[in-house]
Scaffold this motif. Structure first.
Motif, PDB file in Angstrom:
ATOM      1  N   SER A 203       0.843  -1.197   0.000  1.00  0.00           N
ATOM      2  CA  SER A 203       0.000   0.000   0.000  1.00  0.00           C
ATOM      3  C   SER A 203       0.876   1.244   0.000  1.00  0.00           C
ATOM      4  O   SER A 203       2.002   1.224   0.503  1.00  0.00           O
ATOM      5  CB  SER A 203      -0.930   0.021   1.225  1.00  0.00           C
ATOM      6  OG  SER A 203      -0.177   0.174   2.421  1.00  0.00           O
ATOM      7  N   CYS A 210       2.407   8.300  -3.965  1.00  0.00           N
ATOM      8  CA  CYS A 210       1.747   7.916  -5.222  1.00  0.00           C
ATOM      9  C   CYS A 210       2.311   8.706  -6.392  1.00  0.00           C
ATOM     10  O   CYS A 210       2.612   8.143  -7.460  1.00  0.00           O
ATOM     11  CB  CYS A 210       0.238   8.143  -5.119  1.00  0.00           C
ATOM     12  SG  CYS A 210      -0.623   7.101  -3.920  1.00  0.00           S
ATOM     13  N   TYR A 291      -5.311   3.239  -2.925  1.00  0.00           N
ATOM     14  CA  TYR A 291      -5.147   4.351  -1.981  1.00  0.00           C
ATOM     15  C   TYR A 291      -6.399   5.211  -1.939  1.00  0.00           C
ATOM     16  O   TYR A 291      -6.842   5.635  -0.866  1.00  0.00           O
ATOM     17  CB  TYR A 291      -3.940   5.203  -2.378  1.00  0.00           C
ATOM     18  CG  TYR A 291      -3.817   6.471  -1.571  1.00  0.00           C
ATOM     19  CD1 TYR A 291      -3.362   6.426  -0.255  1.00  0.00           C
ATOM     20  CD2 TYR A 291      -4.193   7.698  -2.102  1.00  0.00           C
ATOM     21  CE1 TYR A 291      -3.270   7.584   0.510  1.00  0.00           C
ATOM     22  CE2 TYR A 291      -4.099   8.856  -1.360  1.00  0.00           C
ATOM     23  CZ  TYR A 291      -3.635   8.794  -0.057  1.00  0.00           C
ATOM     24  OH  TYR A 291      -3.565   9.939   0.693  1.00  0.00           O
ATOM     25  N   GLY A 362      -2.327  11.843   3.557  1.00  0.00           N
ATOM     26  CA  GLY A 362      -2.699  10.431   3.562  1.00  0.00           C
ATOM     27  C   GLY A 362      -3.114   9.898   4.900  1.00  0.00           C
ATOM     28  O   GLY A 362      -3.795  10.567   5.690  1.00  0.00           O
TER      29      GLY A 362
END
Length: 372
Positions: A203, A210, A291, A362
């Motif tokens: 992840s 990302c 995500y 995040g």
């Protein structure tokens, strides 16, 4: 006992570093106090910590020892999340991409040797991934598992049967991997399981990671498809050469989804032609989609707005990839279209909803490493 053992291992590895895990429910800190001792502090909340969370801590730090600073981002709420690894360091992402480049170059020069290593790894990894996927499906439909005890050891009948089926499928593919007419079905089945299991295991901790990962791999894809033909002797890109194999009738890497062109098959009954899609073109944007799905959970979005938008962007990018491929008559690096579509869509959506700061930062879990 397991938790104490993990602490012991970590204390032997963490020399002059301080590792802190911040969580809404608790804080754990490992700090070297002097040359002889390591101290571990656990600051619990005022309310009771469920035992499931403690088990999650143990699994997190077990992975920390195995992967040297990779830490799970899961909350310990399910069996699937217990083994999740979270990429949170830009440096680790850069090293990961560099290793991919090195491996691709090695495959180009030593294809005839390494192809068999990749095939063996694929058989093992895909069988394990297929087992994980089928086991999750069994849990979802509520299929109970019958346990049998043999010599004081308990075995799950369901797990044994699933393992036998998955191993059999992988072995059949390994034996008949060059049978073009039907083996592509098994390869695609194993490939789908492999991609799903990879995205479940790995992840990305925040949108910054990302952006870094997808951007680097976009450059990687474009370079090895469009730039490397200027350096190779036969004028073929390294990426295409490795994906298709140097010999059309030889071994091929099992790292692509193979989709037969049935129209071409009808015209030429002597063989089949395939369109291919690399696993990386599925996994890399898929990590961003995953995500977005987790972010929907974190912000309690019942409409799954980020997840659905990213999926639509991926679909549009894939349609554009195939359109350009058909118009140009040559293979295309899919990430060239998938990465901008998915990243830009996610940025625009987060900006319009006023959640860009939270989306960029995040997960509410924060991992920090500091030198003394």
């Amino acid at each position: 006992i397991a938790f104490d053992a993990v602490l012991l291992i970590i204390n032997s590895l963490v020399n002059s570093r301080q590792l802190i895990l911040l969580h809404p429910d608790f804080t754990i800190s490992f700090r070297r106090k002097d040359s002889d001792k390591h101290l571990a502090y656990i600051t619990p909340p005022t309310h009771h910590i469920p035992s499931l969370h403690i088990h999650s801590i143990t699994s997190h730090y077990s992975y920390l020892v195995m992967y040297n600073h990779y830490l799970s981002g899961g909350g310990g709420e399910s069996k699937a999340n217990g083994g999740e690894l979270s990429l949170y360091s830009p440096l680790k992402v850069i090293v990961f991409v560099a290793l991919m480049c090195g491996m691709l170059v090695l495959m180009y020069f030593f294809y005839n040797i390494l192809v068999y290593v990749i095939i063996a790894i694929f058989c093992f990894a895909s069988a394990s991934a297929l087992f994980s996927c089928l086991d999750a499906v069994m849990d979802l439909i509520g299929c109970n598992s019958l346990s049998v005890s043999v010599r004081n050891r308990s075995f799950s009948v369901r797990s044994v049967l699933l393992a036998a089926v998955c191993i059999t499928i992988a072995v059949i593919w390994g034996v008949y991997r060059n049978e073009d007419r039907w083996i592509w079905i098994l390869q695609d089945l194993l490939g789908i399981a492999f991609c799903l299991n990879f995205m479940k295991t790995i992840s990305l901790s925040n949108f910054k990671i990302c952006v870094i990962l997808l951007s680097l791999l976009l450059v990687y894809d474009v370079f090895f498809v469009f730039i490397t033909p200027f350096f190779t002797k036969n004028g073929v890109s390294i990426m295409v050469q490795v994906a298709l194999g140097p010999d059309a009738s030889g071994e091929k890497l099992p790292v692509v989804m193979r989709i037969p062109r049935f129209s071409a098959w009808a015209q030429n009954l002597c063989g089949m032609q395939f369109s291919i899609l690399g696993y990386g073109d599925i996994i890399i944007p898929g990590l961003l989609v995953a995500y977005c799905s987790r972010f929907d959970v974190w912000i309690n979005s019942r409409k799954k707005i980020y997840f659905i938008s990213c999926c639509i962007a991926y679909l549009l990018g894939m349609i554009l990839t195939f359109a350009v491929m058909l118009l140009s008559g040559m293979g295309q690096p899919a990430l060239l279209y998938l990465v901008p579509f998915t990243l830009i869509t996610s940025v625009v959506l987060a900006g319009c909803r006023g959640e860009m700061k939270q989306f960029w930062a995040g997960t509410p879990y924060e991992v920090r490493a500091e030198k003394k």
